[in-house]
Design a protein around this motif. Structure first.
Motif, PDB file in Angstrom:
ATOM      1  N   PRO A 206     115.891  89.380 121.889  1.00 18.78           N
ATOM      2  CA  PRO A 206     115.842  88.847 120.525  1.00 18.78           C
ATOM      3  C   PRO A 206     114.909  87.640 120.400  1.00 18.78           C
ATOM      4  O   PRO A 206     114.212  87.500 119.389  1.00 18.78           O
ATOM      5  CB  PRO A 206     117.298  88.454 120.246  1.00 18.78           C
ATOM      6  N   THR A 209     111.226  88.863 120.587  1.00 21.05           N
ATOM      7  CA  THR A 209     110.895  89.702 119.429  1.00 21.05           C
ATOM      8  C   THR A 209     110.789  88.870 118.163  1.00 21.05           C
ATOM      9  O   THR A 209     109.810  88.980 117.403  1.00 21.05           O
ATOM     10  CB  THR A 209     111.957  90.805 119.248  1.00 21.05           C
ATOM     11  N   LEU A 210     111.787  88.011 117.918  1.00 21.44           N
ATOM     12  CA  LEU A 210     111.789  87.198 116.692  1.00 21.44           C
ATOM     13  C   LEU A 210     110.648  86.182 116.697  1.00 21.44           C
ATOM     14  O   LEU A 210     110.032  85.930 115.653  1.00 21.44           O
ATOM     15  CB  LEU A 210     113.139  86.503 116.526  1.00 21.44           C
ATOM     16  N   ILE A 213     107.387  88.170 116.042  1.00 22.10           N
ATOM     17  CA  ILE A 213     107.343  88.607 114.642  1.00 22.10           C
ATOM     18  C   ILE A 213     107.111  87.410 113.724  1.00 22.10           C
ATOM     19  O   ILE A 213     106.340  87.482 112.761  1.00 22.10           O
ATOM     20  CB  ILE A 213     108.642  89.341 114.256  1.00 22.10           C
ATOM     21  N   GLY A 214     107.769  86.286 114.028  1.00 18.66           N
ATOM     22  CA  GLY A 214     107.642  85.088 113.191  1.00 18.66           C
ATOM     23  C   GLY A 214     106.215  84.580 113.117  1.00 18.66           C
ATOM     24  O   GLY A 214     105.704  84.277 112.028  1.00 18.66           O
ATOM     25  N   CYS A 304     102.942  94.503 112.748  1.00 19.22           N
ATOM     26  CA  CYS A 304     102.619  93.072 112.721  1.00 19.22           C
ATOM     27  C   CYS A 304     101.373  92.782 113.558  1.00 19.22           C
ATOM     28  O   CYS A 304     100.478  92.038 113.131  1.00 19.22           O
ATOM     29  CB  CYS A 304     103.809  92.256 113.240  1.00 19.22           C
TER      30      CYS A 304
END
Length: 482
Positions: A206, A209-210, A213-214, A304
């Motif tokens: 997490p 990934t976050l 992506i952020g 993304c």
């Protein structure tokens, strides 16, 4: 010679099989990935809850994302855009759409035929549903050997080379010391078995990934007014309607499908090995969760990366360079030089969790081949760690080319098994759908309704003692599924 063979197998045969059978599974299941799309988010929320000391569905999802979300989401997308233009992104989407159905069925079947390992955990995957569903032990053995060689050894050496050289380029760290440090950290996780691997993945996946992506969303949002036109360019380029990329139509299709397959792994037979470890109430629930992971991998993370590259202004038609450099420079063009460092750090996290995933796939294959042999397990761990140290200092491009071929063979075996077991998968899916239609919030698998299947009573306690035996012929099984 390896390149010629690899181009034929992974560039032609695999594409036809993945897209063709994925489309077939989609039609036979009445578009299961679309029917259950909204339901995926509900199942994802429910997956956070574990059952006793078992691994939860969420942990299995994090394990599969540890492998799906890797270097392919950074370097792979860059390669696809470089060689196939913006249109390659569209064909990555198409591959993911049909791949979601393949992932649903392979992970559902992995749950159906999983086995309790005697330590309170489960083992499963294509080798298990080939042996217990098709009664073809020799085919299951071939799959396990290919899995062990491809993921357990070859890909781990390549991943080590990728991360150590990326850190050397970004920070100047000597590759030999980085390789040793990486091996030590991984060794500490390996000795804890699947539970420690799952716990580390539960934490790191997490975060990586976050964070990724952020940052990419920040770049996209700063140029949000350009996004609609870029999406139109992606679609038009996919069909050769964009003049600047008209000459890349064939490459767009081939690279988009090829990189899409290797990014989300749907149908390759790798993800079912970790999907089987979860304790779930119904096998199809894990199928839904794993279909969601394909969506997250391609439609969110790969998109993304693609938009980051295409909106940065750094990419131009005819760009020459590797995928990592393209992604690093694209981010740096928007946020400054720290963008290169961020991509290198993100890649390190991606690779670390990916090696954990690869290691477990090899361990699962080893246990299927040799049983619970502690000597074999310790030897395997030692070889993997030695290969990580050695791979950090060696360019294993030849080994990687060979591994590409064995992985294609791996997918070939798995896809044949899926096609032969599709009736079982459809039965389980229809049982799940019927319970949902009847208003059951969380469908429960009643193994007594599947007494003709070779189920493990320790994995599915309601399975009757008269479940199918190993000696039954595949033909009688197929007939009973009609």
């Amino acid at each position: 010679m390896l390149e010629v063979i690899n181009n034929f197998l992974s560039g032609k045969l695999l594409i036809v099989l993945i897209v063709g059978l994925g489309s077939y599974f989609t039609l036979r299941s009445r578009f299961v990935q679309f029917r259950h799309f909204g339901h995926m988010f509900t199942v994802f929320k429910e997956s956070l809850r574990g059952q006793g000391g078992q691994l939860s569905s969420f942990q299995a999802l994090m394990l599969s994302l540890a492998g799906r979300v890797g270097a392919g989401n950074i370097a792979g997308v860059g390669i696809a855009v470089t060689l196939g233009g913006p249109g390659a992104v569209f064909w990555m989407w198409v591959t993911a759409l049909v791949g979601m159905s393949s992932s649903f069925f392979e992970c559902t079947l992995a749950q159906v035929y999983k086995r309790a390992d005697g330590d309170g955990l489960y083992r499963g995957g294509p080798a298990y549903y080939i042996q217990h569903g098709l009664k073809l032990r020799w085919m299951a053995m071939i799959f396990s050997v290919l899995l062990l060689v491809t993921y357990g050894f070859a890909f781990n050496g390549l991943q080590s080379f990728t991360v150590t050289h990326s850190l050397e380029n970004a920070f100047g760290f000597p590759v030999q010391y980085t390789g040793i440090g990486l091996a030590v950290l991984l060794g500490l996780v390996f000795v804890g078995g699947i539970k420690r691997i799952a716990s580390v993945s539960d934490l790191l996946v997490p975060v990586k990934t976050l964070a990724y992506i952020g940052v990419t969303l920040y770049v996209i949002c700063t140029q949000i007014e350009l996004v609609p036109d870029m999406l139109v360019t992606i679609v038009k380029s996919a069909f050769g309607l964009e003049p600047a990329f008209a000459g890349l139509l064939g490459s767009a299709i081939v690279m988009g499908v090829k990189r899409g397959v290797f990014a989300n792994e749907a149908g390759l037979g790798s993800a079912p090995n970790v999907a089987a470890v979860a304790a779930v109430k119904h096998p199809a629930a894990q199928g839904v969760v794993q279909a969601f992971s394909v969506f997250l991998d391609t439609f969110v993370i790969c998109t993304c990366t693609a938009l980051l590259i295409l909106l940065s202004g750094f990419y131009t038609p005819g760009f020459e360079g590797d995928g990592i450099v393209l992604t690093q420079n694209s981010l740096a063009a928007v946020v400054g030089d720290w963008g290169r460092i961020f991509v290198s750090v993100a890649l390190s996290l991606f690779v670390f969790t990916c090696i954990l995933y690869n290691y477990y796939l090899g361990e699962n294959a080893l246990q299927f081949l040799l049983g619970k042999s502690r000597t074999a397990l310790l030897t395997y761990r030692g070889l993997v760690l030695a290969l990580i140290c050695w791979g950090s200092m060696q360019n294993l491009s030849t080994v990687f080319a060979f591994a590409d071929i064995t992985m294609t063979c791996l997918a070939f075996v798995n896809l044949i098994a899926l096609a032969l077991l599709i009736k079982v998968g459809l039965r389980v899916m229809k049982d799940y759908d019927a319970q949902r239609s009847a208003g059951v919030g969380q469908p429960v698998f009643d193994a007594r309704q599947f007494a003709d299947l070779d189920l493990d009573r320790d994995a599915w306690p309601s399975a009757p003692a008269s479940s199918a035996t190993h000696e039954q012929a595949p033909a009688s099984l197929v007939e009973s599924h009609r």
